[in-house]
Design an enzyme around this catalytic site. Sequence first.
Site, PDB file in Angstrom:
ATOM      1  N   ARG A 199       0.627  -1.373  -0.228  1.00  0.00           N
ATOM      2  CA  ARG A 199      -0.421  -0.217   0.405  1.00  0.00           C
ATOM      3  C   ARG A 199       0.582   1.048  -0.003  1.00  0.00           C
ATOM      4  NH1 ARG A 199      -3.114  -2.168  -1.802  1.00  0.00           N
ATOM      5  NH2 ARG A 199      -5.381  -2.377  -0.861  1.00  0.00           N
ATOM      6  N   GLU A 245      -4.374   6.927  -5.933  1.00  0.00           N
ATOM      7  CA  GLU A 245      -4.052   6.519  -6.496  1.00  0.00           C
ATOM      8  C   GLU A 245      -5.419   6.968  -7.315  1.00  0.00           C
ATOM      9  OE1 GLU A 245      -4.040   2.077  -5.990  1.00  0.00           O
ATOM     10  OE2 GLU A 245      -1.561   2.811  -4.888  1.00  0.00           O
ATOM     11  N   HIS A 271      -0.575  -0.018  -9.986  1.00  0.00           N
ATOM     12  CA  HIS A 271      -0.969  -0.760  -8.245  1.00  0.00           C
ATOM     13  C   HIS A 271      -1.528  -2.210  -9.381  1.00  0.00           C
ATOM     14  CE1 HIS A 271      -4.220  -1.627  -5.309  1.00  0.00           C
ATOM     15  NE2 HIS A 271      -3.607  -2.630  -5.580  1.00  0.00           N
TER      16      HIS A 271
HETATM   17  O1  LIG Z   1      -5.893  -5.543  -1.818  1.00  0.00           O
HETATM   18  C1  LIG Z   1      -5.958  -5.695  -2.769  1.00  0.00           C
HETATM   19  O2  LIG Z   1      -6.523  -6.711  -2.698  1.00  0.00           O
HETATM   20  C2  LIG Z   1      -5.044  -5.240  -3.579  1.00  0.00           C
HETATM   21  O3  LIG Z   1      -4.363  -3.675  -3.558  1.00  0.00           O
HETATM   22  C3  LIG Z   1      -5.592  -5.737  -5.078  1.00  0.00           C
HETATM   23  O4  LIG Z   1      -6.240  -4.480  -5.051  1.00  0.00           O
HETATM   24  P1  LIG Z   1      -7.337  -4.062  -6.293  1.00  0.00           P
HETATM   25  O5  LIG Z   1      -8.314  -5.485  -6.525  1.00  0.00           O
HETATM   26  O6  LIG Z   1      -7.535  -3.079  -7.142  1.00  0.00           O
HETATM   27  O7  LIG Z   1      -6.072  -4.770  -7.829  1.00  0.00           O
END
Ligand SMILES: O=C(O)[C@H](O)COP(=O)(O)O
Length: 327
Positions: free
Chosen positions: A235, A264, A285
Amino acid sequence: MGLDIKSVLVVDGVGANCTEILNSHGIKVTNKAKITKEELLKEIPNYEALVVRSASQVTKEILDAGSRLKVVGRAGAGVDNIDVDAAGKKGIGVINAPGANALSACELTCGLTMALARYVVPAATGLRAGRWDRALYTGTELNGKTLAILGLGRVGREVAVRMHAFGMKIVGFDPFVSAEQCKEFHATKMELEQIWPLADYITLHTPLIESTRNFINADVLKKCKKGVKLINVGRGGLINERDLLDALNAGQVGAAALDVFEKEPPTDPLTLEIIQHPAVVATPHLGASTKEAQIRVGQEIAEQLVNLVKPGTYATPLAEVTRVLAK
Ligand SMILES: O=C(O)[C@H](O)COP(=O)(O)O
């Protein structure tokens, strides 16, 4: 007796299998891959359940507007985009799919670690621009280097196993994992103060909570080896971005691979400067963005929702973040 969930709003591009599973049990689904805060506020009163990834912020304001809302499902692991406390107080359950994307996040972490060691991104960018810069990009082997894994949950453990296979020495920190358990995935448990001067690479796999915000900051970075390399597929808020940029400019951090950011998509000039930094490899991400992970998270969250409506339909256990559903 199950919950009365007739219609579900699915946002943020959750896989089609989530909708298919819910539909097959007579639950109506509205899919909105992209939704603004204003649209979400307007839409949410029509649904008993909401399914999100990390893009949508499920704030108290959204929860307050969700007059029929009973459950928020996170098709993924991190619930830091959901106000879990506010949900709990309102009797709205929060569920997630904690392990479903762990392997994908792990594999991206490993790939980025290798990319840093061998200058893959700057070398490829240079060659694309017509430069044959062999001398600039002499890397280092991973073999024999020390990788510190902060957070030894589902992702951290998988990273340990794989990077150990590359001959890395794995040291780990996690207050909830014993030294004995660490041995199962080839990691040596250490305290943070022991880790900082030892690590050649540091990778972050803790959730973002109050106690882990700014985990990596100026104080910590000055205790690290000069040139330490950081990988963050966890994160954004785990690393203080101001302190990271200063450390990159001073050469205290030799390189960083970042998949996640304080905000983000990033708009803050400081974050954009980090992304542009020559020693930084940045991705948008993508940790969980694989076909396999998205199938798993879509399925897990849908099956849990069906189980809440028709208890016992699937073997998938309820991954409940709040306890209110148990009442
Ligand atoms: O916390 C999570 O599961 C990951 O960071 C993935 O995030 P996302 O589902 O937005 O890709």
